[in-house]
Design an enzyme around this catalytic site. Structure first.
Site, PDB file in Angstrom:
ATOM      1  N   GLU A  65     -10.285   0.669  12.941  1.00 20.46           N
ATOM      2  CA  GLU A  65     -11.152  -0.229  12.147  1.00 20.46           C
ATOM      3  C   GLU A  65     -11.863  -1.258  13.030  1.00 20.46           C
ATOM      4  O   GLU A  65     -12.824  -1.901  12.605  1.00 20.46           O
ATOM      5  CB  GLU A  65     -10.324  -0.958  11.074  1.00 20.46           C
ATOM      6  CG  GLU A  65      -9.812  -0.036   9.988  1.00 20.46           C
ATOM      7  CD  GLU A  65      -8.929  -0.727   8.969  1.00 20.46           C
ATOM      8  OE1 GLU A  65      -8.670  -0.123   7.917  1.00 20.46           O
ATOM      9  OE2 GLU A  65      -8.476  -1.868   9.204  1.00 20.46           O
TER      10      GLU A  65
ATOM     11  N   HIS B  93     -11.665   2.570   1.808  1.00 28.43           N
ATOM     12  CA  HIS B  93     -10.331   3.167   1.941  1.00 28.43           C
ATOM     13  C   HIS B  93     -10.068   4.199   0.842  1.00 28.43           C
ATOM     14  O   HIS B  93      -8.959   4.304   0.332  1.00 28.43           O
ATOM     15  CB  HIS B  93      -9.256   2.096   1.879  1.00 28.43           C
ATOM     16  CG  HIS B  93      -9.295   1.077   2.982  1.00 28.43           C
ATOM     17  ND1 HIS B  93     -10.229   0.088   3.047  1.00 28.43           N
ATOM     18  CD2 HIS B  93      -8.492   0.898   4.057  1.00 28.43           C
ATOM     19  CE1 HIS B  93      -9.995  -0.678   4.112  1.00 28.43           C
ATOM     20  NE2 HIS B  93      -8.955  -0.202   4.739  1.00 28.43           N
TER      21      HIS B  93
ATOM     22  N   HIS C  33      -8.374  -7.408   7.120  1.00 27.45           N
ATOM     23  CA  HIS C  33      -8.588  -7.337   5.666  1.00 27.45           C
ATOM     24  C   HIS C  33      -7.337  -6.876   4.909  1.00 27.45           C
ATOM     25  O   HIS C  33      -7.429  -6.302   3.823  1.00 27.45           O
ATOM     26  CB  HIS C  33      -9.790  -6.438   5.347  1.00 27.45           C
ATOM     27  CG  HIS C  33      -9.643  -4.999   5.795  1.00 27.45           C
ATOM     28  ND1 HIS C  33     -10.712  -4.255   6.244  1.00 27.45           N
ATOM     29  CD2 HIS C  33      -8.568  -4.171   5.861  1.00 27.45           C
ATOM     30  CE1 HIS C  33     -10.285  -3.030   6.554  1.00 27.45           C
ATOM     31  NE2 HIS C  33      -8.989  -2.956   6.324  1.00 27.45           N
TER      32      HIS C  33
HETATM   33  C1  DHB Z   1      -2.705  -2.772   5.850  1.00 33.69           C
HETATM   34  C2  DHB Z   1      -3.765  -2.904   6.745  1.00 33.69           C
HETATM   35  C3  DHB Z   1      -5.025  -2.381   6.427  1.00 33.69           C
HETATM   36  O1  DHB Z   1      -6.115  -2.433   7.241  1.00 33.69           O
HETATM   37  C4  DHB Z   1      -5.233  -1.734   5.225  1.00 33.69           C
HETATM   38  O2  DHB Z   1      -6.471  -1.290   4.941  1.00 33.69           O
HETATM   39  C5  DHB Z   1      -4.170  -1.586   4.340  1.00 33.69           C
HETATM   40  C6  DHB Z   1      -2.907  -2.103   4.664  1.00 33.69           C
HETATM   41  C7  DHB Z   1      -1.349  -3.317   6.172  1.00 33.69           C
HETATM   42  O3  DHB Z   1      -1.123  -3.796   7.278  1.00 33.69           O
HETATM   43  O4  DHB Z   1      -0.503  -3.322   5.301  1.00 33.69           O
HETATM   44 FE    FE Z   2      -7.813  -1.217   6.431  1.00 35.19          FE
END
Ligand code: DHB
Ligand code: FE
Length: 277
Positions: free
Chosen positions: A239, A59, A12
């Site tokens: 996650e 988040h 995501h």
């Molecule tokens: C990124 C990955 C994530 O799962 C997230 O919630 C925010 C940023 C990333 O790889 O930049």
């Molecule tokens: Fe994430």
């Protein structure tokens, strides 16, 4: 009767949301990534789900470190999107399905999953980016039920408990008396860590082992603790717990109809997996 037609897991990453917003799907740097979703689009056209249960982690948009439900479920008529800090354009609200949400909540509590029910819920990139990836950024025809798993602040739920939650959600859906064709989404992962000494950490062998386990035989993976997942996959790689909820929701014989793994998008090993009977 409601039934689960299949399940999809996908990363995501906010940068994917930016690429969709700016229409980069055919850009040479992105084409291979977006093309890897075509088999899932084809399958969605065939099975025509009308409800998506979206399992993801908040988040910091709804729940911050002061109040952190282990498991939370939306029971709202719609879910507004907001940007929790990545600078993504805010997208239109997503329709809910309060009646099915309450049925799932009643059934989960009766089965001793003491989840938090949310009559208001904002959804962040963990929900909105996969919805745009799978259904298109402007399509609001499918109803949604958000399910949030705490992957942010210890203590985290165990892989085994997350898998059991998925199975309990599936039993709840299958006992809903009205017709509904439900797809279960698990979002997040795969290995990544955004902060600290291990920032940029990716563990491809572990990712592929987890994806094979989820497709073929998940039992070994359910012996891991959530701390084991943090060690092997990074502090955000945990996650993967949402993928285990998604897997748990496939109660009967299940096959991996599609899988693609991309080394790194942004800071994250990205992947998409389709499971169906
Ligand atoms: C990124 C990955 C994530 O799962 C997230 O919630 C925010 C940023 C990333 O790889 O930049
Ligand atoms: Fe994430």
């Amino acid at each position: 009767m409601a039934r689960i037609v299949g399940a999809v897991a996908t990363s995501h990453i906010p940068l994917i949301g930016k690429a969709i917003a700016l229409g980069w799907q055919s850009d040479p740097a992105w084409k291979q990534f977006f093309d890897s979703y075509a088999p899932v689009h084809e399958w969605l056209r065939t099975v025509q789900p009308d409800v998506a249960v979206v399992v993801y982690n908040d988040h910091g948009l709804n729940f911050f470190l002061d109040k952190m439900p282990t498991f939370a479920i939306g029971a709202a008529a719609e879910y507004t999107n907001a940007d929790e800090g990545w600078g993504l354009p805010v997208v239109r609200p997503f329709p809910g399905h309060p009646e099915l949400s309450w049925h799932v909540i009643d059934s989960l509590v009766a089965n001793e999953f003491d989840i938090t029910s949310c009559q208001e819920m904002c959804v962040d990139h963990g929900f909105a980016v996969p919805m745009a990836l799978l259904f298109g950024k402007d399509d609001r025809s499918i109803k949604t039920i958000p399910v949030c798993i705490n992957t942010v602040q210890f203590p985290l739920p165990s892989p085994k408990r997350c898998y059991a939650l998925g199975a309990a959600i599936a039993h709840a859906i299958e006992s809903y008396p009205a017709d509904a064709r439900v797809v279960v989404l698990g979002t997040g992962g795969l290995s990544h860590q955004l902060e600290g000494e291990r920032a940029g950490f990716i563990n491809k062998p572990f990712d592929l082992m987890c994806c094979d386990a989820i497709a073929d035989d998940v039992s070994e993976l359910l012996r891991y603790s959530s701390r084991d997942l943090v060690r092997e996959a990074g502090s955000q790689g945990v996650e993967l717990l949402s993928w285990l909820v998604m897997r748990g929701a496939m109660l009967g014989p299940t096959t991996r109809k599609h899988f693609a793994y991309h080394g790194a998008v942004s800071n994250t090993a990205a992947a998409v997996m389709l499971l169906a009977p």
